[in-house]
Design a protein around this motif. Structure first.
Motif, PDB file in Angstrom:
ATOM      1  N   LEU A 245      -7.616  -3.702  -8.512  1.00 51.16           N
ATOM      2  CA  LEU A 245      -6.191  -3.449  -8.731  1.00 51.16           C
ATOM      3  C   LEU A 245      -5.661  -4.234  -9.933  1.00 51.16           C
ATOM      4  CD1 LEU A 245      -4.909  -3.435  -5.044  1.00 51.16           C
ATOM      5  CD2 LEU A 245      -5.148  -1.469  -6.572  1.00 51.16           C
TER       6      LEU A 245
ATOM      7  N   GLU B 233       0.847  -1.203   0.000  1.00 52.45           N
ATOM      8  CA  GLU B 233       0.000   0.000   0.000  1.00 52.45           C
ATOM      9  C   GLU B 233       0.880   1.251   0.000  1.00 52.45           C
ATOM     10  OE1 GLU B 233      -3.088   0.068  -0.588  1.00 52.45           O
ATOM     11  OE2 GLU B 233      -4.044  -1.701   0.265  1.00 52.45           O
TER      12      GLU B 233
ATOM     13  N   LYS C  36      -2.712  -1.243 -18.023  1.00 54.12           N
ATOM     14  CA  LYS C  36      -1.349  -0.829 -18.340  1.00 54.12           C
ATOM     15  C   LYS C  36      -0.596  -1.880 -19.143  1.00 54.12           C
ATOM     16  CE  LYS C  36      -1.104   2.044 -14.253  1.00 54.12           C
ATOM     17  NZ  LYS C  36      -0.142   2.883 -13.597  1.00 54.12           N
TER      18      LYS C  36
ATOM     19  N   GLU D 206      -6.699  -2.605 -13.063  1.00 55.63           N
ATOM     20  CA  GLU D 206      -5.859  -1.432 -13.328  1.00 55.63           C
ATOM     21  C   GLU D 206      -4.516  -1.869 -13.932  1.00 55.63           C
ATOM     22  OE1 GLU D 206      -3.823   2.358 -10.995  1.00 55.63           O
ATOM     23  OE2 GLU D 206      -5.464   1.298 -10.002  1.00 55.63           O
TER      24      GLU D 206
ATOM     25  N   HIS E 213       2.352  -1.541 -13.021  1.00 53.97           N
ATOM     26  CA  HIS E 213       1.446  -2.674 -13.185  1.00 53.97           C
ATOM     27  C   HIS E 213       1.892  -3.892 -12.392  1.00 53.97           C
ATOM     28  CE1 HIS E 213       4.076  -4.417 -16.375  1.00 53.97           C
ATOM     29  NE2 HIS E 213       4.216  -3.155 -16.759  1.00 53.97           N
TER      30      HIS E 213
ATOM     31  N   TYR F  62       3.291  -3.988  -9.439  1.00 60.11           N
ATOM     32  CA  TYR F  62       2.896  -3.804  -8.044  1.00 60.11           C
ATOM     33  C   TYR F  62       1.375  -3.912  -7.892  1.00 60.11           C
ATOM     34  CZ  TYR F  62       7.608  -1.740  -7.978  1.00 60.11           C
ATOM     35  OH  TYR F  62       8.954  -1.500  -8.127  1.00 60.11           O
ATOM     36  N   LEU F  63       0.655  -3.340  -8.846  1.00 66.30           N
ATOM     37  CA  LEU F  63      -0.801  -3.427  -8.804  1.00 66.30           C
ATOM     38  C   LEU F  63      -1.267  -4.883  -8.832  1.00 66.30           C
ATOM     39  CD1 LEU F  63      -1.536  -0.574 -11.331  1.00 66.30           C
ATOM     40  CD2 LEU F  63      -2.320  -0.590  -8.947  1.00 66.30           C
TER      41      LEU F  63
ATOM     42  N   LEU G 144       2.225   1.650  -3.547  1.00 68.13           N
ATOM     43  CA  LEU G 144       1.244   2.145  -4.523  1.00 68.13           C
ATOM     44  C   LEU G 144       0.915   3.625  -4.354  1.00 68.13           C
ATOM     45  CD1 LEU G 144      -1.288  -0.774  -5.033  1.00 68.13           C
ATOM     46  CD2 LEU G 144       0.612  -0.066  -6.481  1.00 68.13           C
ATOM     47  N   LYS G 145       1.164   4.175  -3.183  1.00 69.99           N
ATOM     48  CA  LYS G 145       0.947   5.617  -3.003  1.00 69.99           C
ATOM     49  C   LYS G 145       1.915   6.426  -3.859  1.00 69.99           C
ATOM     50  CE  LYS G 145      -1.093   5.478   1.556  1.00 69.99           C
ATOM     51  NZ  LYS G 145      -0.922   5.680   2.987  1.00 69.99           N
TER      52      LYS G 145
ATOM     53  N   ASP H  34       4.025   4.711  -6.525  1.00 65.74           N
ATOM     54  CA  ASP H  34       4.306   4.081  -7.813  1.00 65.74           C
ATOM     55  C   ASP H  34       3.226   3.040  -8.130  1.00 65.74           C
ATOM     56  OD1 ASP H  34       5.305   2.832 -10.068  1.00 65.74           O
ATOM     57  OD2 ASP H  34       7.309   2.506  -9.248  1.00 65.74           O
ATOM     58  N   ARG H  35       2.435   3.330  -9.140  1.00 67.71           N
ATOM     59  CA  ARG H  35       1.347   2.427  -9.513  1.00 67.71           C
ATOM     60  C   ARG H  35       1.746   1.584 -10.735  1.00 67.71           C
ATOM     61  NH1 ARG H  35      -2.803   3.165  -6.230  1.00 67.71           N
ATOM     62  NH2 ARG H  35      -4.381   2.117  -7.481  1.00 67.71           N
TER      63      ARG H  35
END
Length: 126
Positions: free
Chosen positions: A81, A49, A88, A84, A58, A60-61, A52-53, A55-56
Motif C-alpha cells: 500500500l 479498508e 502517486k 502504491e 495516496h 489513505y494508502l 480504499l474501496k 478512494d485510493r
C-alpha cells in the motif's frame, strides 16, 4: 478537540456516506488514542479498508499501509500500500519513511537504510 472532530466526522459519514469523513475519523482516532488496543487497530483498519474501496488517495494508502506495518497487522500488505502511495506522490518523505519502516520490519535492512539515506539527503541532514 480531536475526539470531538472524530465524532463529528463519523456522524457526517453516517449521513452522507462520503468516505473522506470516515477516513478523517479513523485517522483522528488513531492519532489521538494513547492506548492502542488490538480492537482499536482492527476497527481503524476496517474503516480504512472501506475508504480504499472508493478512494485510493495516496494519503489513505499510506496511512493504512503504515498502520498495518507499525502494529504488525500485515506488514507485507502495508508495504504494498505504501508503494502504491509513493507511485502517486513519489517524493513524499513521510511515505518513504513508512516504506523504510516496513522494509526494516521484514528484515530488508539494506533497503531500509537506502531509503533513510535518501530521506536524509533530501532533508540535508546527515
Amino acid at each position: 478537540q480531536y475526539k470531538k472532530a472524530a465524532d463529528i466526522a463519523e456522524t457526517i459519514y453516517a449521513s452522507t456516506k462520503d468516505v473522506a469523513y470516515l477516513a478523517q475519523s479513523a485517522m483522528l482516532i488513531l492519532e489521538t488514542k494513547k492506548k492502542k488496543s488490538k480492537k482499536l487497530i482492527d476497527n481503524i483498519v476496517k474503516k480504512l479498508e472501506i475508504v480504499l474501496k472508493e478512494d485510493r488517495a495516496h494519503e489513505y494508502l499510506n496511512f493504512l499501509g503504515y498502520t498495518l506495518i507499525d502494529f504488525n497487522v500485515d506488514i507485507k500488505r502495508g508495504i504494498t500500500l505504501v508503494k502504491e502511495a509513493l507511485k502517486k506522490d513519489k517524493d513524499n518523505l513521510y511515505y518513504m519513511d513508512s516504506l523504510a519502516w516496513g522494509e526494516y520490519k521484514v528484515k530488508n535492512y539494506q533497503k531500509a537504510y537506502n531509503l533513510m539515506k535518501r530521506i536524509a539527503k533530501k532533508l540535508g541532514d546527515q
